[in-house]
Design an enzyme around this catalytic site. Structure first.
Site: not given
Ligand code: GLA
Ligand code: ZN
Length: 688
Positions: A159, A318
């Site tokens: 991210e 995710e």
């Molecule tokens: C994001 C991050 C993860 C985790 C999720 C859930 O998408 O990439 O590492 O922190 O949020 O909170």
């Protein structure tokens, strides 16, 4: 290979991928848990795990001291058990030794204060030291695992986000500007209209990034800064992948996106990624909007991710198997919802269902975030069973791998346009809602089960029948001409109020709005009225209009006061001093029509208006059925076979009539024809 079928993400794995973020480095002292993890992965039908995200302190506990023994063990266990590794580079969080020894890796905030070590996602993208440290660790990983049978994909960083205002970044920004404006400061001064408020620069060194205590009222500069942040982050990404490309040329590369995260223009990244991936966390059950509206919003995001590589299947990298701890209300997923929400991603073009996270961490910030394996540590939980149900479903859907989504409709959602809209002062500061507006237009198609792409204004329009560009405020060079050519050659176009206002550096078009779209739309927008929250005006369909629209509709917030030049008036305002002014027009241009919706109308208007065009253009629906509220139908195809997903995002059972075709529900082999019922949060996956 059939033309309409893409190869699998990992060529050797012709299955949908299922798995998620796995952090075995947190359990190095209890290796028995690693074996238990493998057992549970197999039990839940997980075949692809993302390892190494945020793990840097484990493979490099001290500068230049490497320990991959734990990862070797895990990779081997994967390979022995038919599980694949989505191997991450660790740059999204750094070890403390690095921040201490090389403070330049720490980001400087917009207020010009350098952060201290901590949290994550906060390095400087320009720092040569950070880039070099990333190169070293990435090269070590690639060298070590390049021939490992478990490795199928690189998960680069995590991210990417944020911006850095350190001196290195300031200098990089100035260099970027020098290039963009051909080393000509006068050109920049003109493009940014710096004569206003004496903001004229007489030397490049005077330019600084936006700051809360400095420049923030120069919209063109803010726009260029955002473009720079994207380019600089992308440049960092290209550095990160260099050793991976060299050492593992056949292993595809991705980095996980965040929907319409406003800080980065993902279109710029797309060509450098082999596969798009993104993280989706709908806040189910929070009551602010209904769950089915939330499903439609996330479908809009899925559609962007699919469109980023021109329809190529993407990865849901995710999602949560249960709660999202960061939400204000971290509610449990209702029974049934996990499968249906997972299939929503597949229906919109994902070839994976991945989670954050595999096993709940014992401590740390996200110990309460949903996981496949809870703190109890076994398979006897509702969530585990839900995940295993998804695992079973995905195993039956091999035929979906690589299938496309056949979209005849495209909506333009453009990051730079969003930045320009957001940084403009006026006309309804907090109510501009560009993204929300695009989602509302998209929703009409989602509710009808019509596949829709979500593209940028630079994409090729020619493959669509119908192009919709709500609030096309900014037009980059050539876009208006390309839209005009699209209509001339047989495409239908819709745009709205606040379109054709500024060029790419935020200079207003002179000579009458909507600027370069004026001739195509056959209108002149003289003024824009805005309403207070809760205020409305009404819009009435003109008698005998050629679209056969009827009735009257409420308009909110934006009422554009336009003159029809060559356009036909389909509806007019009914009140205020602009009663009788055109509120909806269409203009013949070449073979087709260009429509202008002058006001922000209630959804009932959008439903009716688009239903007329959908039938006029004979746009194909996934099912020949009227879908009840909260249910969508989406389709994937390889050009011959079709797989249809019918998904209920409400807590009530819904009845659907599919008529005479006879379908088979791939999930349980039931035959479905005529009328059938979907349980609350229920789903079917049909083939004819
Ligand atoms: C994001 C991050 C993860 C985790 C999720 C859930 O998408 O990439 O590492 O922190 O949020 O909170
Ligand atoms: Zn920096």
């Amino acid at each position: 290979m059939n033309k309409l079928r893409y190869p699998p993400i990992a060529p050797a794995v012709p299955h949908l991928l299922h798995g998620g973020d796995y952090n075995p480095e947190q359990w190095r002292k209890t290796p028995a848990i690693w074996d238990e993890d493998i057992r549970l992965m197999k039990l839940s039908g997980c075949n692809a795990m993302s390892v190494g995200i945020f793990a840097w302190a484990a493979p490099e506990p001290n500068e230049g001291e490497f320990d991959f023994s734990w990862l070797d063990t895990i990779m081997d266990k994967f390979a022995d058990n038919g599980i694949y590794a989505v191997l991450a580079t660790p740059s999204a969080a750094r070890p403390a030794w690095m921040s201490r020894k090389y403070p330049e890796v720490l980001r400087v905030d917009a207020n010009r204060i350098r952060i201290l070590h901590g949290i994550r996602h906060n390095h400087c993208y320009t720092s040569p030291v950070y880039r070099e440290k990333c190169r070293i660790i990435n090269a070590k990983l690639a060298e070590r695992y390049k021939n490992h049978p478990a490795l199928i994909l690189w998960h680069v960083s995590n991210e990417y986000s944020g911006e850095c205002h350190c001196e290195l970044c300031q200098e990089a920004f100035r260099d970027w500007l020098r290039q963009r404006y051909d080393q000509d400061l006068e050109k920049l001064n003109h493009a940014w209209w710096t004569a206003f408020w004496s903001h004229t620069f007489s030397d490049w060194s005077q330019i600084e990034s936006p700051a809360p205590h400095g420049e923030r009222h120069l919209p063109a500069m803010v726009l260029d800064w955002k473009r720079f942040v994207t380019d600089q982050t992308l440049d960092f990404f290209k550095h990160e992948i260099q050793p991976l490309r060299e050492l593992t040329p056949r292993v595809p590369v991705t980095t996980n996106f965040m929907g319409t995260y406003p800080g980065l223009n993902y279109w710029k990244f797309a060509e450098f990624l082999d596969v798009i991936s993104w993280d989706s966390y709908p806040p189910w059950g929070t009551m602010e909007i209904s769950d089915w509206e939330l499903a439609s919003r996330h479908s809009f995001l899925h559609d962007i991710n699919r469109s980023l590589k021109n329809g190529k299947p993407f990865m849901l990298m995710e999602s949560t198997p249960s709660v999202t701890n960061g939400m204000h209300v971290a509610r449990l997923k209702r029974p049934g919802l996990h499968l249906t929400a997972s299939l929503l991603a597949i229906a919109h073009g994902s070839d994976t269902v991945q989670y954050f996270q595999w096993r709940k961490s014992r401590g740390g910030w996200e110990k309460f975030h949903g996981a496949v394996v809870d703190h109890c540590g076994n398979e006897h939980t509702r969530v585990f069973r839900d995940v295993a149900e998804v695992g079973n479903a995905l195993k039956k859907l091999d035929m979906v791998v690589g299938m496309q989504v056949p979209a005849e409709v495209a909506i333009i959602y453009d990051w730079e346009n969003r930045w320009a809209i957001d940084s403009a002062s006026g006309p309804r500061q907090e109510q501009k809602h560009y993204e929300e507006t695009c989602i509302r237009h998209h929703r009409v198609f989602w509710k009808s089960g019509i596949p829709t792409d979500v593209i940028s204004m630079d994409c090729d329009f020619s493959k669509y029948k119908f192009l919709i560009a709500p609030m096309l405020y900014m037009l980059r060079p050539g876009v208006a001409e390309r839209i005009a050519a699209f209509v001339k050659n047989g495409g239908t176009f819709v745009t709205t109020y606040w379109s054709g206002i500024v060029d790419e550096t935020d200079l207003c078009f002179l000579g009458g709005f909507p600027g370069p779209l004026r001739e195509l739309l056959g209108i002149w927008s003289e003024e824009l009225d805005v309403l207070n929250d809760g205020e409305t005006r009404s819009v009435l369909a003109a008698g005998q209009n050629s679209l056969n629209l009827t009735g009257d509709y409420k308009a909110h917030i934006f009422c554009d006061l336009i003159h029809a030049e060559t356009a036909e008036v389909l509806a007019t305002y009914e009140d205020d001093f602009y009663a009788g002014f055109p509120a909806l027009t269409r203009n013949r241009y070449g073979k087709e029509w260009a429509f202008y919706i002058a006001s922000r109308n209630e959804d009932a208007f959008l439903d009716l208006f688009y239903s007329k065009i959908i039938s006029e253009l004979a746009i194909k629906k996934t099912l020949d059925a009227v879908l009840p509220e909260g249910v969508t139908a989406q389709v994937r195809t390889d050009g011959e076979q079709k797989v249809v997903f019918v998904l209920n995002f409400t807590q009530e059972p819904k009845t659907i009539g599919v008529g005479s075709p006879v379908f088979q529900n791939i999930l349980n082999d039931d035959t479905i024809t005529g009328t059938f019922e979907l349980p609350p949060w229920g789903c079917v996956v049909l083939k004819e």
